[in-house]
Design a protein around this motif. Structure first.
Motif, mmCIF file in Angstrom:
data_model
loop_
_atom_site.group_PDB
_atom_site.id
_atom_site.type_symbol
_atom_site.label_atom_id
_atom_site.label_comp_id
_atom_site.label_asym_id
_atom_site.label_seq_id
_atom_site.Cartn_x
_atom_site.Cartn_y
_atom_site.Cartn_z
ATOM 1 N N LYS A 178 24.861 -14.219 -2.963
ATOM 2 C CA LYS A 178 25.669 -14.068 -4.177
ATOM 3 C C LYS A 178 26.892 -14.982 -4.191
ATOM 4 N N GLY A 179 27.236 -15.566 -3.050
ATOM 5 C CA GLY A 179 28.420 -16.420 -2.974
ATOM 6 C C GLY A 179 28.060 -17.894 -3.010
ATOM 7 N N ASN A 180 29.081 -18.727 -2.918
ATOM 8 C CA ASN A 180 28.879 -20.172 -2.818
ATOM 9 C C ASN A 180 28.648 -20.501 -1.352
ATOM 10 N N PHE A 181 27.651 -21.348 -1.088
ATOM 11 C CA PHE A 181 27.322 -21.658 0.293
ATOM 12 C C PHE A 181 26.785 -23.071 0.434
ATOM 13 N N VAL A 182 26.753 -23.526 1.676
ATOM 14 C CA VAL A 182 26.106 -24.789 2.022
ATOM 15 C C VAL A 182 25.056 -24.482 3.081
ATOM 16 N N VAL A 183 24.038 -25.336 3.145
ATOM 17 C CA VAL A 183 22.909 -25.108 4.053
ATOM 18 C C VAL A 183 22.747 -26.287 5.001
ATOM 19 N N GLY A 184 22.454 -25.999 6.255
ATOM 20 C CA GLY A 184 22.166 -27.035 7.234
ATOM 21 C C GLY A 184 23.338 -27.296 8.162
ATOM 22 N N MET A 185 23.013 -27.859 9.303
ATOM 23 C CA MET A 185 24.022 -28.095 10.333
ATOM 24 C C MET A 185 25.121 -29.055 9.868
ATOM 25 N N LYS A 186 24.743 -30.180 9.293
ATOM 26 C CA LYS A 186 25.750 -31.170 8.889
ATOM 27 C C LYS A 186 26.660 -30.635 7.788
ATOM 28 N N GLU A 187 26.078 -29.964 6.809
ATOM 29 C CA GLU A 187 26.888 -29.398 5.728
ATOM 30 C C GLU A 187 27.806 -28.290 6.253
ATOM 31 N N THR A 188 27.301 -27.497 7.191
ATOM 32 C CA THR A 188 28.122 -26.444 7.789
ATOM 33 C C THR A 188 29.277 -27.064 8.570
ATOM 34 N N GLU A 189 28.989 -28.125 9.333
ATOM 35 C CA GLU A 189 30.046 -28.814 10.081
ATOM 36 C C GLU A 189 31.098 -29.388 9.140
ATOM 37 N N ARG A 190 30.672 -29.964 8.027
ATOM 38 C CA ARG A 190 31.624 -30.517 7.054
ATOM 39 C C ARG A 190 32.505 -29.415 6.459
ATOM 40 N N ALA A 191 31.895 -28.271 6.144
ATOM 41 C CA ALA A 191 32.664 -27.161 5.593
ATOM 42 C C ALA A 191 33.708 -26.669 6.595
ATOM 43 N N LEU A 192 33.355 -26.655 7.871
ATOM 44 C CA LEU A 192 34.315 -26.265 8.903
ATOM 45 C C LEU A 192 35.442 -27.285 9.011
ATOM 46 N N GLU A 193 35.093 -28.563 8.990
ATOM 47 C CA GLU A 193 36.106 -29.622 9.090
ATOM 48 C C GLU A 193 37.090 -29.565 7.927
ATOM 49 N N LYS A 194 36.588 -29.243 6.747
ATOM 50 C CA LYS A 194 37.439 -29.174 5.551
ATOM 51 C C LYS A 194 38.098 -27.804 5.402
ATOM 52 N N GLN A 195 37.865 -26.923 6.350
ATOM 53 C CA GLN A 195 38.402 -25.556 6.342
ATOM 54 C C GLN A 195 37.982 -24.796 5.088
ATOM 55 N N GLU A 196 36.741 -24.999 4.657
ATOM 56 C CA GLU A 196 36.199 -24.321 3.481
ATOM 57 C C GLU A 196 35.286 -23.163 3.851
ATOM 58 N N ALA A 197 34.877 -23.058 5.115
ATOM 59 C CA ALA A 197 33.931 -22.022 5.543
ATOM 60 C C ALA A 197 34.644 -20.705 5.801
ATOM 61 N N ALA A 198 34.082 -19.631 5.236
ATOM 62 C CA ALA A 198 34.620 -18.299 5.472
ATOM 63 C C ALA A 198 33.791 -17.558 6.518
ATOM 64 N N LEU A 199 32.490 -17.862 6.573
ATOM 65 C CA LEU A 199 31.558 -17.220 7.494
ATOM 66 C C LEU A 199 30.398 -18.169 7.740
ATOM 67 N N VAL A 200 29.948 -18.245 8.983
ATOM 68 C CA VAL A 200 28.840 -19.134 9.319
ATOM 69 C C VAL A 200 27.677 -18.320 9.874
ATOM 70 N N PHE A 201 26.493 -18.615 9.373
ATOM 71 C CA PHE A 201 25.262 -18.038 9.897
ATOM 72 C C PHE A 201 24.601 -19.098 10.763
ATOM 73 N N ILE A 202 24.306 -18.767 12.014
ATOM 74 C CA ILE A 202 23.564 -19.652 12.914
ATOM 75 C C ILE A 202 22.307 -18.886 13.312
ATOM 76 N N ALA A 203 21.166 -19.521 13.174
ATOM 77 C CA ALA A 203 19.898 -18.856 13.444
ATOM 78 C C ALA A 203 19.797 -18.392 14.889
ATOM 79 N N SER A 204 19.267 -17.195 15.059
ATOM 80 C CA SER A 204 19.098 -16.631 16.399
ATOM 81 C C SER A 204 18.061 -17.406 17.210
ATOM 82 N N ASP A 205 17.142 -18.088 16.522
ATOM 83 C CA ASP A 205 16.118 -18.863 17.215
ATOM 84 C C ASP A 205 16.446 -20.365 17.257
ATOM 85 N N CYS A 206 17.700 -20.677 17.012
ATOM 86 C CA CYS A 206 18.149 -22.073 17.068
ATOM 87 C C CYS A 206 18.377 -22.470 18.527
ATOM 88 N N ASP A 207 17.964 -23.668 18.892
ATOM 89 C CA ASP A 207 18.129 -24.181 20.244
ATOM 90 C C ASP A 207 19.615 -24.203 20.608
#
Length: 83
Positions: free
Chosen positions: A8-37
């Motif tokens: 229901k919220g605004n989000f970005v998908v994928g590692m690079k987009e998530t990293e960019r959101a963190l760098e820009k301090q735009e991320a409020a919560l991050v989901f990382i897959a439990s089966d991710c290496d």
């Protein structure tokens, strides 16, 4: 937070987009897959920790991808802060 609430919220998908959101301090919560290496997820978890952003690790890549409305698996996604 569940993936249903996440959709229901605004989000970005994928590692690079998530990293960019963190760098820009735009991320409020991050989901990382439990089966991710670990060699992929560990640097992202460290970036979240350094930024003070909470991490959810209870969903698989397939579940995250489906919740984001894409037809492929996603290792991560970030919920963006409200503007």
């Amino acid at each position: 937070m569940t993936l249903e609430e996440f959709k229901k919220g605004n989000f970005v998908v994928g590692m690079k987009e998530t990293e960019r959101a963190l760098e820009k301090q735009e991320a409020a919560l991050v989901f990382i897959a439990s089966d991710c290496d670990e060699r992929i997820s560990l640097p992202l978890m460290e970036a979240c920790s350094a930024s003070g952003v909470p991490v959810e690790r209870q969903y698989t890549k397939k579940e995250i991808g489906r919740a984001c409305g894409i037809k492929v698996k996603a290792a991560s996604a970030a919920l963006l802060k409200s503007r």
